[in-house]
Design an enzyme around this catalytic site. Structure first.
Site, mmCIF file in Angstrom:
data_model
loop_
_atom_site.group_PDB
_atom_site.id
_atom_site.type_symbol
_atom_site.label_atom_id
_atom_site.label_comp_id
_atom_site.label_asym_id
_atom_site.label_seq_id
_atom_site.Cartn_x
_atom_site.Cartn_y
_atom_site.Cartn_z
ATOM 1 N N ASP A 1 0.852 -1.107 0.339
ATOM 2 C CA ASP A 1 -0.019 -0.181 -0.080
ATOM 3 C C ASP A 1 0.527 0.920 -0.200
ATOM 4 O O ASP A 1 2.179 1.280 0.956
ATOM 5 C CB ASP A 1 -0.960 -0.202 0.916
ATOM 6 C CG ASP A 1 -0.465 -0.968 2.316
ATOM 7 O OD1 ASP A 1 0.840 -0.845 2.227
ATOM 8 O OD2 ASP A 1 -1.514 -1.015 3.241
ATOM 9 N N GLU B 1 -5.771 3.305 3.699
ATOM 10 C CA GLU B 1 -6.098 3.365 5.104
ATOM 11 C C GLU B 1 -7.550 4.118 5.246
ATOM 12 O O GLU B 1 -8.450 5.730 4.932
ATOM 13 C CB GLU B 1 -5.337 4.805 5.198
ATOM 14 C CG GLU B 1 -4.077 4.340 5.644
ATOM 15 C CD GLU B 1 -3.655 3.840 6.805
ATOM 16 O OE1 GLU B 1 -4.616 3.493 7.988
ATOM 17 O OE2 GLU B 1 -2.213 3.291 7.301
#
Length: 401
Positions: free
Chosen positions: A82, A144
């Site tokens: 990520d 997130e």
């Protein structure tokens, strides 16, 4: 299990450490949040430039997928990193600390990206002839809580089926260089809620002329933090957290309304649904008992991350062969944090794995955790993470006979 990985993978990763550090520190100093990480995307593309990889950019987010076709047939393995940061300040004092106010790599995604870039580089050059099958290196923004995995799936991430999918996540509260995971439920779902209780405001000296929402708000907050969790089997727990409690603007005014904001976390879909029903009943009954109106909204976030048991065991075996059994740890309990890699694992077998990265000189229990404004990591741990990526790619995890 396939044959044990070669002993030179750690050496190869160690020789690459200076480049991993440069990539990591550049990303750390220039964090980007959400699903649009244009500078990070360009940094990834620049690092992959000149390698014999098929590069695809996301349509709905700033993702990059780099596909390596091996020298002979074999399975398709997906490795994910990520790329996004958190919307928060950084207070580490590092010389390469965030230069972007209100954004910080406080969850280690800069490290994830650097390690996967390192693995892609080594596999596409020095080790290409030893790759059987296909390796997909996935650089995903928006982990997130911003829907990055869902966007990539909608963009076609798994239109070409994969045989196994893996992701590494650093953890400063584990000893540096340790690999840890568990079969089955590993990370929780994470949903957000907002509850507004509304009454009648007025002068604080005349409470009998008002309908103060504050007592009800406090009672509801206590009930949410205790009653909900205690309604579930400890073997299938749920967790309610309150992140914001607001009411009023000054000391002498009874406010008209107050608001609670928080999260609900669960490991199974059934307990998740039951908890939402319990929260709704508590909010509505509390409001009714105090003569208030209640408005509740909730947003479903990440699904639970459930590791395929076979793949989790195979990764632990692979880590033990690569690093030694003392650095391969099967965790006894799942983690209440959330990870959107769970959406990928709903559609492909695989596992999420933790990489210990406790900073030198700090006991793991005292290290600032992920999402702390003071979180730091041991960059030496990137050797372990990069080597494990290499081992996974070069040791296809076929089904166990």
């Amino acid at each position: 299990m396939p044959d044990a990985p070669r002993t030179d993978l750690l050496d190869r990763a160690a020789r690459q450490l200076p480049q991993l550090v440069r990539w990591r520190r550049d990303l750390h100093a220039h964090p980007e949040t959400g699903v649009d990480n244009p500078r990070t995307q360009q940094a990834v593309l620049q690092a992959l430039e000149g390698l014999d990889l098929e590069l695809t950019r996301g349509r709905t987010c700033s993702s990059v997928t780099a596909t390596l076709r091996g020298s002979r047939p074999g399975p398709t393995v997906l490795l994910r990193a990520d790329t996004d940061a958190l919307p928060m300040a950084e207070d580490t004092g590092l010389e390469f600390a965030s230069e972007n106010p209100g954004a910080a790599h406080a969850c280690g995604h800069d490290v994830h990206t650097a390690m996967l870039l390192g693995a892609a580089s080594l596999l596409a050059t020095d080790l290409r002839e030893e790759v059987a099958g296909t390796v997909k290196f996935v650089f995903q923004p928006g982990e997130e809580g911003c829907g990055g995995a869902e966007r990539m799936l909608a963009d076609g991430l798994l239109d070409e089926p994969v045989d196994a999918a893996f992701a590494l996540h650093v953890n400063p509260n584990l000893p540096s260089g340790v690999i840890a995971t568990k079969p089955g439920s590993f990370f929780a779902s994470c949903d957000e809620f907002e509850i507004t209780l509304t009454g009648r405001g007025g002068h604080a000296s005349m409470p009998h002329t008002c309908n103060d929402p504050v007592p009800a708000l406090l009672a509801l907050g206590t009930s949410l933090l205790t009653t909900v969790s205690r309604s579930f089997d400890p073997a299938d727990p749920v967790l309610v957290g309150l992140g914001s409690v607001t009411a009023g603007t000054t000391s002498s005014v009874t406010p008209e309304s107050g608001c609670l904001k928080g999260t609900l976390r669960a490991y199974t879909s059934a307990s998740r649904a039951q908890a939402w029903a319990r929260i709704t009943r508590l909010a509505e009954s509390t409001a009714e008992a105090h003569g208030l109106t209640c408005h509740l909204t909730h947003r479903y976030g990440c699904a639970p991350t459930v590791n395929t048991p076979e793949k989790a065991h195979q990764i632990l075996h692979l880590a033990a062969e690569l690093l030694g059994p003392e650095r391969s740890v099967e965790l006894a309990s799942p983690v209440m944090a959330a990870e959107d890699f769970g959406y990928v694992l709903e559609r492909a077998p695989g596992a999420l794995v933790l990489l210990g990265a406790c900073p030198p000189g700090t006991p793991p229990t005292e290290a600032a955790p992920c999402h702390s404004n003071r979180m730091t990591l041991d960059e030496q741990a990137m050797i372990t993470g990069t080597a494990l990526h290499l081992a996974i790619a070069l040791t296809p995890l076929h089904p166990t006979p």
